[in-house]
Design an enzyme around this catalytic site. Structure first.
Site, PDB file in Angstrom:
ATOM      1  N   ASP A  68       7.165   0.243   3.080  1.00 54.11           N
ATOM      2  CA  ASP A  68       8.159   0.296   4.156  1.00 54.11           C
ATOM      3  C   ASP A  68       9.550   0.276   3.512  1.00 54.11           C
ATOM      4  O   ASP A  68      10.043   1.310   3.083  1.00 54.11           O
ATOM      5  CB  ASP A  68       7.900  -0.893   5.085  1.00 54.11           C
TER       6      ASP A  68
ATOM      7  N   LYS B  42       6.389   4.981   4.675  1.00 53.40           N
ATOM      8  CA  LYS B  42       7.481   5.255   5.624  1.00 53.40           C
ATOM      9  C   LYS B  42       8.757   5.445   4.830  1.00 53.40           C
ATOM     10  O   LYS B  42       9.592   4.546   4.743  1.00 53.40           O
ATOM     11  CB  LYS B  42       7.692   4.016   6.521  1.00 53.40           C
TER      12      LYS B  42
ATOM     13  N   ASP C 161      -1.209  -5.172  10.904  1.00 51.93           N
ATOM     14  CA  ASP C 161      -1.128  -6.118  12.017  1.00 51.93           C
ATOM     15  C   ASP C 161       0.216  -6.102  12.735  1.00 51.93           C
ATOM     16  O   ASP C 161       1.220  -5.627  12.214  1.00 51.93           O
ATOM     17  CB  ASP C 161      -1.327  -7.543  11.496  1.00 51.93           C
TER      18      ASP C 161
ATOM     19  N   ARG D 263      -5.503  -5.927  13.595  1.00 49.32           N
ATOM     20  CA  ARG D 263      -5.966  -5.378  12.316  1.00 49.32           C
ATOM     21  C   ARG D 263      -7.324  -4.684  12.479  1.00 49.32           C
ATOM     22  O   ARG D 263      -7.698  -3.837  11.681  1.00 49.32           O
ATOM     23  CB  ARG D 263      -6.130  -6.501  11.284  1.00 49.32           C
TER      24      ARG D 263
HETATM   25  P1  IMP Z   1       8.010  -3.546   2.421  1.00 46.51           P
HETATM   26  O1  IMP Z   1       9.120  -3.538   3.430  1.00 46.51           O
HETATM   27  O2  IMP Z   1       7.861  -2.206   1.759  1.00 46.51           O
HETATM   28  O3  IMP Z   1       8.189  -4.669   1.453  1.00 46.51           O
HETATM   29  O4  IMP Z   1       6.665  -3.782   3.221  1.00 46.51           O
HETATM   30  C1  IMP Z   1       6.176  -5.058   3.377  1.00 46.51           C
HETATM   31  C2  IMP Z   1       5.034  -5.187   4.327  1.00 46.51           C
HETATM   32  O5  IMP Z   1       5.504  -5.049   5.654  1.00 46.51           O
HETATM   33  C3  IMP Z   1       3.890  -4.219   4.240  1.00 46.51           C
HETATM   34  O6  IMP Z   1       2.991  -4.480   3.197  1.00 46.51           O
HETATM   35  C4  IMP Z   1       3.240  -4.493   5.597  1.00 46.51           C
HETATM   36  O7  IMP Z   1       2.419  -5.636   5.517  1.00 46.51           O
HETATM   37  C5  IMP Z   1       4.431  -4.768   6.481  1.00 46.51           C
HETATM   38  N1  IMP Z   1       4.742  -3.590   7.329  1.00 46.51           N
HETATM   39  C6  IMP Z   1       5.728  -2.705   7.174  1.00 46.51           C
HETATM   40  N2  IMP Z   1       5.711  -1.757   8.147  1.00 46.51           N
HETATM   41  C7  IMP Z   1       4.647  -2.055   8.915  1.00 46.51           C
HETATM   42  C8  IMP Z   1       4.060  -1.440  10.088  1.00 46.51           C
HETATM   43  O8  IMP Z   1       4.501  -0.411  10.631  1.00 46.51           O
HETATM   44  N3  IMP Z   1       2.967  -2.065  10.601  1.00 46.51           N
HETATM   45  C9  IMP Z   1       2.424  -3.194  10.052  1.00 46.51           C
HETATM   46  N4  IMP Z   1       2.928  -3.782   8.973  1.00 46.51           N
HETATM   47  C10 IMP Z   1       4.033  -3.232   8.404  1.00 46.51           C
END
Ligand code: IMP
Ligand code: MG
Length: 181
Positions: free
Chosen positions: A103, A131, A159, A165
């Protein structure tokens, strides 16, 4: 079929199964019989991980790690806390970290940096979803299942407040259900 909290199905069971098989074949080909340690990031990647492991042919070990990202939204440092470390050393191993979604990029950026200090032979990242439009930290996965738009998704391990989930498909959550951070 789903309640009003689900806006729509984004990726069907068949699409998931087909793509996971392709990723497994690609990984098997790339490593060409070399041993691989697959690291599952708890908890979101568990369902993807279980399917992916079975789509890879060859010499595979599995391990688990849990991190919590203080979401780049809540702290400026975006630092990541380790909740559960790996059970085995990874020095000299071919490691693939398996994640549910990239994300902002914060979690994997820090996790990869941390694991690199342990001197694996190689270190790659396989994420079920990506994303790219949400990135706050520059990060590129090596294997990606599906690139998606900036919508909050649940199901197939992902989730919302620890729920949903267990949905067998990837679904978009209704925007009314959550407040964007
Ligand atoms: P980061 O922002 O790349 O560090 O992502 C961290 C975590 O946010 C991911 O591993 C997911 O657990 C959670 N996450 C981010 N986007 C989504 C989503 O659209 N649905 C569910 N979990 C999300
Ligand atoms: Mg996660």
């Amino acid at each position: 079929m789903y309640g009003k909290e689900i806006k729509k199905v984004l990726i069907t069971k068949d699409q998931i199964a087909k793509r996971v098989q392709e990723l497994g074949e690609e990984i098997s080909r790339d490593y060409n019989g070399e041993p691989i340690t697959l690291v599952c990031t708890l908890r979101g990647a568990t369902l993807f991980f279980a399917d992916l492991v079975r789509a890879i042919e060859g010499d595979v070990e599995i391990d688990f790690i849990a991190c919590s990202s203080y979401g780049a939204g809540t702290t400026s440092s975006g630092e990541v806390k380790m909740l559960k470390d790996l059970s085995s050393p990874i020095e000299g191993k071919n490691v693939i970290v398996v994640e549910d979604i990239i994300d902002t990029g914060t979690t994997l950026f820090y996790l990869k940096k941390l694991l690199e200090t342990r001197k694996p032979k190689s270190l790659k990242v396989c994420s079920f979803l990506d994303k790219p439009s949400r990135r706050k930290v520059e990060f590129k996965g090596d294997y990606i299942g599906f690139e998606i738009e900036n919508e909050y998704v649940v199901g197939y391990g992902l989730d919302y407040n620890q729920k949903m989930r267990n949905l067998p498909e990837v679904c978009v959550l209704s925007p009314e259900v959550y407040a964007e951070d």
